[in-house]
Design a protein around this motif. Sequence first.
Motif, PDB file in Angstrom:
ATOM      1  N   SER A   1       0.842  -1.194   0.000  1.00 28.00           N
ATOM      2  CA  SER A   1       0.000   0.000   0.000  1.00 28.00           C
ATOM      3  C   SER A   1       0.876   1.243   0.000  1.00 28.00           C
ATOM      4  O   SER A   1       2.023   1.215   0.443  1.00 28.00           O
ATOM      5  CB  SER A   1      -0.935   0.014   1.220  1.00 28.00           C
ATOM      6  OG  SER A   1      -0.194   0.092   2.427  1.00 28.00           O
ATOM      7  N   ARG A   2       0.307   2.309  -0.534  1.00 24.23           N
ATOM      8  CA  ARG A   2       0.981   3.617  -0.518  1.00 24.23           C
ATOM      9  C   ARG A   2      -0.081   4.694  -0.598  1.00 24.23           C
ATOM     10  O   ARG A   2      -1.195   4.459  -1.086  1.00 24.23           O
ATOM     11  CB  ARG A   2       1.963   3.742  -1.680  1.00 24.23           C
ATOM     12  CG  ARG A   2       1.336   3.626  -3.045  1.00 24.23           C
ATOM     13  CD  ARG A   2       2.387   3.637  -4.157  1.00 24.23           C
ATOM     14  NE  ARG A   2       1.789   3.393  -5.470  1.00 24.23           N
ATOM     15  CZ  ARG A   2       1.279   4.328  -6.263  1.00 24.23           C
ATOM     16  NH1 ARG A   2       1.307   5.619  -5.855  1.00 24.23           N
ATOM     17  NH2 ARG A   2       0.751   4.034  -7.428  1.00 24.23           N
ATOM     18  N   SER A   3       0.238   5.859  -0.121  1.00 23.73           N
ATOM     19  CA  SER A   3      -0.708   6.979  -0.180  1.00 23.73           C
ATOM     20  C   SER A   3       0.031   8.256  -0.544  1.00 23.73           C
ATOM     21  O   SER A   3       1.219   8.409  -0.247  1.00 23.73           O
ATOM     22  CB  SER A   3      -1.430   7.157   1.156  1.00 23.73           C
ATOM     23  OG  SER A   3      -0.498   7.462   2.190  1.00 23.73           O
ATOM     24  N   SER A   4      -0.698   9.138  -1.217  1.00 29.52           N
ATOM     25  CA  SER A   4      -0.123  10.433  -1.574  1.00 29.52           C
ATOM     26  C   SER A   4      -1.218  11.488  -1.454  1.00 29.52           C
ATOM     27  O   SER A   4      -2.087  11.598  -2.321  1.00 29.52           O
ATOM     28  CB  SER A   4       0.420  10.409  -3.005  1.00 29.52           C
ATOM     29  OG  SER A   4      -0.582  10.018  -3.916  1.00 29.52           O
TER      30      SER A   4
ATOM     31  N   ARG B   1      -4.390  12.958  -1.075  1.00 30.68           N
ATOM     32  CA  ARG B   1      -5.808  12.635  -1.005  1.00 30.68           C
ATOM     33  C   ARG B   1      -6.165  11.282  -1.648  1.00 30.68           C
ATOM     34  O   ARG B   1      -7.344  10.939  -1.743  1.00 30.68           O
ATOM     35  CB  ARG B   1      -6.623  13.750  -1.670  1.00 30.68           C
ATOM     36  CG  ARG B   1      -6.413  15.131  -1.002  1.00 30.68           C
ATOM     37  CD  ARG B   1      -7.285  16.172  -1.655  1.00 30.68           C
ATOM     38  NE  ARG B   1      -8.701  15.863  -1.505  1.00 30.68           N
ATOM     39  CZ  ARG B   1      -9.426  16.140  -0.419  1.00 30.68           C
ATOM     40  NH1 ARG B   1      -8.838  16.720   0.635  1.00 30.68           N
ATOM     41  NH2 ARG B   1     -10.701  15.846  -0.368  1.00 30.68           N
ATOM     42  N   VAL B   2      -5.172  10.534  -2.095  1.00 29.47           N
ATOM     43  CA  VAL B   2      -5.440   9.236  -2.719  1.00 29.47           C
ATOM     44  C   VAL B   2      -4.499   8.175  -2.133  1.00 29.47           C
ATOM     45  O   VAL B   2      -3.306   8.426  -1.944  1.00 29.47           O
ATOM     46  CB  VAL B   2      -5.241   9.286  -4.251  1.00 29.47           C
ATOM     47  CG1 VAL B   2      -5.543   7.922  -4.871  1.00 29.47           C
ATOM     48  CG2 VAL B   2      -6.132  10.350  -4.876  1.00 29.47           C
ATOM     49  N   ALA B   3      -5.079   7.015  -1.838  1.00 32.19           N
ATOM     50  CA  ALA B   3      -4.289   5.877  -1.357  1.00 32.19           C
ATOM     51  C   ALA B   3      -4.494   4.702  -2.316  1.00 32.19           C
ATOM     52  O   ALA B   3      -5.578   4.539  -2.891  1.00 32.19           O
ATOM     53  CB  ALA B   3      -4.703   5.486   0.050  1.00 32.19           C
TER      54      ALA B   3
ATOM     55  N   LYS C   1      -9.970  10.273  -0.912  1.00 36.17           N
ATOM     56  CA  LYS C   1     -10.374  10.798   0.392  1.00 36.17           C
ATOM     57  C   LYS C   1     -11.814  11.290   0.393  1.00 36.17           C
ATOM     58  O   LYS C   1     -12.555  11.079   1.351  1.00 36.17           O
ATOM     59  CB  LYS C   1      -9.430  11.926   0.798  1.00 36.17           C
ATOM     60  CG  LYS C   1      -9.577  12.372   2.254  1.00 36.17           C
ATOM     61  CD  LYS C   1      -8.456  13.294   2.661  1.00 36.17           C
ATOM     62  CE  LYS C   1      -8.541  13.594   4.154  1.00 36.17           C
ATOM     63  NZ  LYS C   1      -7.444  14.476   4.597  1.00 36.17           N
TER      64      LYS C   1
ATOM     65  N   PHE D   1     -10.509   6.440   5.448  1.00 42.74           N
ATOM     66  CA  PHE D   1      -9.303   6.863   4.748  1.00 42.74           C
ATOM     67  C   PHE D   1      -8.080   6.751   5.655  1.00 42.74           C
ATOM     68  O   PHE D   1      -7.002   6.306   5.226  1.00 42.74           O
ATOM     69  CB  PHE D   1      -9.439   8.289   4.226  1.00 42.74           C
ATOM     70  CG  PHE D   1      -8.326   8.703   3.312  1.00 42.74           C
ATOM     71  CD1 PHE D   1      -8.291   8.264   1.993  1.00 42.74           C
ATOM     72  CD2 PHE D   1      -7.290   9.513   3.765  1.00 42.74           C
ATOM     73  CE1 PHE D   1      -7.256   8.620   1.145  1.00 42.74           C
ATOM     74  CE2 PHE D   1      -6.244   9.873   2.926  1.00 42.74           C
ATOM     75  CZ  PHE D   1      -6.233   9.433   1.603  1.00 42.74           C
ATOM     76  N   GLU D   2      -8.259   7.132   6.916  1.00 44.84           N
ATOM     77  CA  GLU D   2      -7.150   7.028   7.864  1.00 44.84           C
ATOM     78  C   GLU D   2      -6.757   5.568   8.104  1.00 44.84           C
ATOM     79  O   GLU D   2      -5.575   5.238   8.208  1.00 44.84           O
ATOM     80  CB  GLU D   2      -7.515   7.698   9.191  1.00 44.84           C
ATOM     81  CG  GLU D   2      -7.436   9.213   9.165  1.00 44.84           C
ATOM     82  CD  GLU D   2      -6.040   9.695   8.775  1.00 44.84           C
ATOM     83  OE1 GLU D   2      -5.056   9.289   9.431  1.00 44.84           O
ATOM     84  OE2 GLU D   2      -5.935  10.462   7.797  1.00 44.84           O
TER      85      GLU D   2
ATOM     86  N   ARG E   1      -4.665   4.387   5.229  1.00 39.56           N
ATOM     87  CA  ARG E   1      -3.308   4.935   5.250  1.00 39.56           C
ATOM     88  C   ARG E   1      -2.409   4.179   6.223  1.00 39.56           C
ATOM     89  O   ARG E   1      -1.187   4.210   6.083  1.00 39.56           O
ATOM     90  CB  ARG E   1      -3.336   6.417   5.617  1.00 39.56           C
ATOM     91  CG  ARG E   1      -3.945   7.299   4.552  1.00 39.56           C
ATOM     92  CD  ARG E   1      -3.919   8.776   4.923  1.00 39.56           C
ATOM     93  NE  ARG E   1      -2.553   9.265   5.069  1.00 39.56           N
ATOM     94  CZ  ARG E   1      -2.020   9.692   6.220  1.00 39.56           C
ATOM     95  NH1 ARG E   1      -2.734   9.683   7.326  1.00 39.56           N
ATOM     96  NH2 ARG E   1      -0.773  10.130   6.259  1.00 39.56           N
TER      97      ARG E   1
END
Length: 427
Positions: free
Chosen positions: A23-26, A28-30, A47, A55-56, A59
Amino acid sequence: MYIDKAADYVGQVQTINGWVYNSRSSGRVAFVLVRDGSGIMQCVVAKGDVEESTFEAVRHLTQESSISITGTIHAEERAPGGHEMHVQKIEVHQAAMDYPITPKEHGVDFLMSNRHLWLRSKRQWAIMRIRATIVKSIRDYLDDNGFLLMDAPILSANACEGSSTLFSTDYFGIPAYLSQSGQLYNEATAMAFGRVYCFGPAFRAEKSKTRRHLTEFWMVEPEMAYCNWSQNCDVQEEFVTYIVQQVLEKRREELAIIERDTSPLEKIATPFPRISYDEAVKLLQQAGSPIQWGDDFGGDEETLISNQFERPVFVCSYPKSFKAFYMKTNPANPQTVLCADLLAPEGYGEIIGGGQREDDYTLLLERVRAEGLAEADYQWYLDLRKYGSVPHSGFGLGVERTVAWICKLPHVRETVPFPRLLEKIYP
């Protein structure tokens, strides 16, 4: 929904039950890669499309956490498998902590000690799926060509090829052994059903520590009545060609994952070349080997021979001195027997051993006595030559060696879920 069926559900809201592969997030999008055993799917979490708590949670997902994730399936050629999910909801069943196999490099001993977890990796997933297709192809070919499955016992009172390579156990006060081969029993069932095969685990107590040896391995052993050694080879080449073709047809994705160059496999077609043991010895000597007539071939010699051919090659008519007692003497040269080993190309060596069986009662009895075997233990086997004996032949294909060749693996330890090696029985 299972991931490998995603194409059937484009535009629909579906749920995947699986594990976090990465997994990765940037901002507002994961992006969560989820595996469910059938494949891997990219799940996109925006998000604004989910609750803040969801969403949290996304992440902070950890590798191999178990989750159920729900969303709409979209076609996306850039995503693994060509589809992705736009996520609406996620349920975390268990957050995995400190998963030991991370994206960094790990040593083989570490990975083998964690084989129960290593199987979750993409490469091992691909190899096991190829293995499953090989096994299914084996059964399909034999079932569709008049062979009947006959289950041979794993516990046996006698040896098939020599007592020094047997695992022994106590069987209610008498010695018994884990089977090296179901062949002798196959010969009995072939006299009842014509064409038969057994398929199961075999055990060899040889203290071999090579890239081609396991102490427990899977072997399929067809046996045919009214069949000579040459006809036996005809069946083998059709059989192996069919297996390779099925893998090429059904496991392209998996072959790509393990970065297998398929061009050598695409050259596999009948007929296969056949050379005599005598010719093989000359070939080896010309390549600088010190081998002499009468010596058995090891892995190095098999590699040298198989590297001379683009297709599997039969080496025929080995010396009687180091072959099993049940092999039929070659009438053209009584020092040899009517047998053939099939060597896989690309240096993989023997994947099949087979040949014609001695069908004459008197000659087989002489061989039993010459080998110092207990005649009483083999009386049932000798009976087959007393009551309607016929010319018959068969062979045994090692599944793990075949998987190693088709996948082009450096060692057989990756060809079976839980390999049994000379110094490895955990897990």
